[in-house]
Design an enzyme around this catalytic site. Structure first.
Site, PDB file in Angstrom:
ATOM      1  N   ARG A 249       2.944 -17.109 -20.061  1.00  0.00           N
ATOM      2  CA  ARG A 249       3.162 -18.558 -20.114  1.00  0.00           C
ATOM      3  C   ARG A 249       1.897 -19.279 -20.542  1.00  0.00           C
ATOM      4  NH1 ARG A 249       7.440 -18.291 -21.548  1.00  0.00           N
ATOM      5  NH2 ARG A 249       6.999 -16.078 -21.486  1.00  0.00           N
TER       6      ARG A 249
ATOM      7  N   GLN B 102      11.258  -9.414 -21.280  1.00  0.00           N
ATOM      8  CA  GLN B 102      11.409 -10.579 -20.406  1.00  0.00           C
ATOM      9  C   GLN B 102      12.758 -10.590 -19.690  1.00  0.00           C
ATOM     10  OE1 GLN B 102       9.667 -14.358 -21.869  1.00  0.00           O
ATOM     11  NE2 GLN B 102       9.372 -13.267 -23.783  1.00  0.00           N
TER      12      GLN B 102
ATOM     13  N   LYS C  22      10.457 -18.285 -30.755  1.00  0.00           N
ATOM     14  CA  LYS C  22      11.873 -17.959 -30.649  1.00  0.00           C
ATOM     15  C   LYS C  22      12.754 -19.204 -30.746  1.00  0.00           C
ATOM     16  CE  LYS C  22      13.527 -17.641 -26.787  1.00  0.00           C
ATOM     17  NZ  LYS C  22      14.057 -17.479 -25.438  1.00  0.00           N
ATOM     18  N   THR C  23      12.408 -20.220 -29.963  1.00  0.00           N
ATOM     19  CA  THR C  23      13.212 -21.443 -29.968  1.00  0.00           C
ATOM     20  C   THR C  23      13.168 -22.109 -31.339  1.00  0.00           C
ATOM     21  OG1 THR C  23      12.513 -21.700 -27.690  1.00  0.00           O
ATOM     22  CG2 THR C  23      13.710 -23.514 -28.646  1.00  0.00           C
TER      23      THR C  23
ATOM     24  N   ASP D  93      21.074 -16.915 -26.928  1.00  0.00           N
ATOM     25  CA  ASP D  93      19.660 -16.956 -26.537  1.00  0.00           C
ATOM     26  C   ASP D  93      19.455 -16.057 -25.317  1.00  0.00           C
ATOM     27  OD1 ASP D  93      17.043 -17.698 -26.467  1.00  0.00           O
ATOM     28  OD2 ASP D  93      17.408 -19.602 -25.443  1.00  0.00           O
ATOM     29  N   GLU D  94      18.248 -15.586 -25.110  1.00  0.00           N
ATOM     30  CA  GLU D  94      17.913 -14.749 -23.935  1.00  0.00           C
ATOM     31  C   GLU D  94      18.933 -13.628 -23.749  1.00  0.00           C
ATOM     32  OE1 GLU D  94      15.151 -15.366 -22.524  1.00  0.00           O
ATOM     33  OE2 GLU D  94      14.777 -17.522 -22.339  1.00  0.00           O
TER      34      GLU D  94
END
Length: 755
Positions: A609, A256, A33-34, A225-226
């Site tokens: 993670r 998330q 994503k980043t 973002d998010e």
DNA sequence: GTAGTTTAGCTTTTT
DNA sequence: GCTAAACTAC
């Protein structure tokens, strides 16, 4: 061509180059994503020749913002600095500073953190003579906060009978009044709380269309973002800004979404398509991070939720290892087992400390892990928790600085007016507040003319204090933040009083203040710093919470943090500790099905993670609130198919010994003996209190015989360093054991005992 | 009235 | 385990 495009897969590339019009990127965990976000911004700048000033990119945390900024800079160079890239709060605060006068605020407005907000609410509740048990600051603030996050102003809240009925049925009929007073007081103090930053941005744009047009025009491209964590206020502002160019790109993963408690509305992402019918949706479903076992187990967990977008997260990685289960007897043992496991894996596989992370649900769980890691000499770094900026001494110095810049900042003044002690006690402050409201002037003005209102010593103390602030305030425009800060630290007596405190905790406080000062020095002497002034520093610091200062010691360390703080990060080995029913899911989140689903998403975040292997640990008993409590295994472990799990070796050694009643027996055996009946604490007539002279308690050791002016003679059992405090357990004859805080206790050492 | 001690009470997660 | 409020002594 852009190098960053080359390393993208087809879907990622599609998400990157699809820059015109509304776009939603659903990015599963570990799907890059980043990478896509940064590639997209770089693409805009290099390929589309978009002026960086015209790009707005919003994140939730400073950490994410910094990381993105660095990555973009690597591709496009220093021109990246011109992108409007930051957290929602910092970008909006920046706009508010520029446009402050439009909504009646000074441009150097203070930002109240949660502690300030609660403290202000507390005084309001007290002034209104309300019961502080029905109106606890926590409850009131969360009610106010959720209203603001839904764009409801104090006045609207007060006027709307629906909310009043709600509050009345909750037995809190005067909440609306408190809200109105709170908003008024914040405004008078020239202060905004976290939620005000969003609400006021919204109001600014709605009441001043010329300002809105200006920023609509400016932000040609917007990236969020998010997105699954946005609340109504954030979403509305973004939507308003995007109207002209309509180039809005949101990136997120509904699986998330873990911030509903702070107003995040998962429906923003679920229903985004309804607001933008011609939306382009790109789903990134390939996970590059984790093994098949991890991806499948995590999918299984999240599959139990009803509220979600359909997607199929998969990976081409190896099958990998099973999820390890660690069962311990107490939280201390849990720490030991985790530390031992890390040590073993690290040595066997020649890994670095930074390949490991320990994640937990609540910050209080960190202590046991820290102790265990310290014992085996594994270096660790803690993110979040009681951050540096929340320490009292640090907040005190910052309050001085805040007050120098903004003399109306009521909460800052409250902190510093008698810190260090200068003889201005509660009743004198009360008096001045009364005078201020009688004359319709500010408390500060009263303080500058204290001689007219107070008598004798108190008046002198107040005027001296006010004079000191005035003198330094005059220098703000001439000197940089560091010069001002070190001057006020000295002249206020703050440094001196901490320096003179020779206790362990006093020393730590002194060092913390010194650390803050050197942090300010680093800020002012940064060559890239255009404005080293105090005002600018305060604006920077108010929204920067923890990460910055901890990131400085960037050595090879194990990471310890809450699951919330771990979002967006990845580690080879992840230990998720405290997977117990009364902890995770949190008992406070079992109110509704949606709450439980959020906890499950949190568990999902934790699992995803890990790159190589996950360990889940739980214990059968744990210290909470200072007492040992029995624990049960979390339902979440039961939700994982056993085919993904295995008991770790270390665990078996302990589990062999366990029988069914073991937990109860164990707890009983640990329960401290009933304390002896409290004798009435009469001073021993044989002790002459007048002549009592305390010894230097730094000499105190266990086994010594001591005398206390009130409790008489006793034997020191243990001396323990508990957090910031040093405590001594002393058995006084006739009274039994007592625990004394050594920083306060007046003890005379009678014998140096058996040494 | 203020400063110094002791105790009660509460803790999810964060900008 | 830590902080703020309550209590007590100056």
């Amino acid at each position: 061509m852009i190098s960053s495009l080359d390393s993208l897969n087809e879907r990622q590339r599609e998400a990157t180059v699809n820059t015109e019009g509304p776009c939603m990127i659903i990015a599963g965990a570990g799907a890059g994503k980043t990478k896509v976000l940064t590639a997209r911004i770089a693409y805009l700048i290099q390929e589309k020749k978009v002026d960086p000033f015209k790009i707005l990119a919003l994140t939730f945390t400073n950490k994410a913002a910094n990381e993105m900024k660095n990555r973009i800079e690597q591709v496009v160079g220093s021109i990246a600095k011109n992108v409007w890239l930051g957290t929602f709060h910092s970008c909006f605060a920046r706009i508010l500073r520029i446009e402050a006068d439009r909504i009646g605020y000074p441009s150097n407005f203070s930002i109240y953190d949660t502690a300030d907000s609660k403290s202000l609410l507390k005084s309001i509740i007290k002034e209104m003579n309300l019961d502080d048990k029905t109106y606890t600051p926590n409850v009131v603030l969360s009610r106010i906060s959720s209203a603001k996050n839904r764009l409801i102003t104090a006045q609207e809240y007060f006027n709307n009978p629906l909310y009043r009925e709600d509050d009345e049925s909750a037995m809190k009929p005067r909440l609306g009044e408190i809200f109105v007073t709170y908003a008024k007081r914040c405004f008078q103090a020239g202060a905004m709380d976290f939620d005000d930053i969003l609400l006021n941005t919204y109001l600014l744009f709605n009441q001043h269309l010329d300002v809105l047009y200006k920023y609509q025009e400016r932000f040609q491209y917007m990236l969020i973002d998010e997105f699954q964590d946005t609340n109504l206020a954030q979403y509305t502002i973004i939507k308003d800004l995007a109207v002209v160019h309509n180039n809005i790109c949101v990136v997120g993963d509904d699986a998330q979404s873990i911030y509903a408690f702070r107003g995040a509305n998962i429906r923003n992402i679920l229903n985004f398509e309804k607001d933008y019918p011609n939306l382009v949706i790109v789903k990134l479903e390939q996970n590059y991070r984790s093994t098949q076992n991890i991806v499948e187990a995590a999918n299984e967990i999240i599959g139990k939720n009803q509220l979600q977008l359909k997607k199929n997260v998969w990976t081409a990685n190896e099958r990998g290892e099973l999820i390890g289960l660690i069962r311990a007897t107490t939280d201390a043992e849990e720490g030991r087992l985790v530390a031992a496991s890390i040590f073993e894996i690290k040595v066997q596989n020649q890994l670095r400390n930074e390949d490991f992370a320990v994640l937990y649900r609540t910050n209080s769980q960190s202590r046991a892990i820290e102790e265990a890691l310290r014992k085996v000499n594994l270096p660790y770094r803690m993110l979040g928790g009681m951050s540096f900026y929340q320490r009292k001494e640090v907040k005190d110095l910052l309050a001085y600085l805040r007050f120098i810049v903004n003399h109306n900042d009521e909460e800052a003044l409250k902190r510093i007016i008698n810190e260090p002690k200068r003889g201005i006690g509660p009743s004198n402050i009360e008096k001045m507040i009364l005078v201020a409201s009688d004359h319709g002037i500010s408390l500060w003005e009263v303080m500058c003319n204290a001689k007219n209102f107070l008598s004798g010593r108190a008046a002198e103390a107040v005027e001296e204090f006010a004079g000191m602030i005035q003198v330094i305030a005059l220098e703000v425009s001439k000197k940089d933040a560091y010069e001002i800060a070190s001057e006020i630290a000295k002249r206020s007596g703050l440094l001196k009083s901490l320096y003179e405190d020779k206790t362990v905790e006093g020393l730590a406080r002194y060092e913390n203040v010194q650390e803050l000062l050197s942090g300010i020095k680093a800020f002012t002497s940064n060559p890239e710093q255009a404005d080293p002034g105090l005002t600018n520093f305060l604006q920077d610091i108010a929204l920067a919470t923890n990460s910055e200062i901890t990131d400085e010691d960037g050595g090879d360390k194990i990471s310890l943090m809450t699951i919330h703080a771990a979002k967006g990060l990845e580690f080879k080995y992840v230990y998720i500790v405290g997977i117990e029913e009364d902890l995770f899911p949190s008992p406070l989140m079992l109110g509704s099905k949606e709450d439980l689903e959020e906890e499950r998403r949190l568990f999902y975040v934790a699992l995803t993670r890990a790159k190589k292997k996950i360990f889940l640990s739980y214990t059968i008993s744990r210290y909470r609130f200072g007492k040992l409590k029995q624990c049960e295994v979390s339902r979440f472990i039961g939700e994982i198919d056993p085919m993904y799990l295995h008991m770790s070796h270390a665990t078996n050694r302990y589990t062999e010994k366990l029988n069914t009643n073991y937990a109860k027996q164990f707890i009983n055996s640990m329960r401290p003996m009933a304390s002896p009946k409290r004798a009435k604490l009469q001073p021993d007539p044989s002790t002459n209190i007048q002549a009592f002279q305390a010894s230097d308690i730094t000499q105190l050791k266990s086994g010594m015989q001591v005398e206390h002016p009130t409790f008489g003679i006793g034997n020191v059992i243990t001396i323990e360093l508990a957090g910031a405090h040093k405590k001594a357990r002393i058995n006084f004859s006739g009274l039994g054991e007592k625990t004394l805080l050594l920083s306060f206790a007046k003890l005379k050492i009678l014998s140096s005992s058996k040494e």
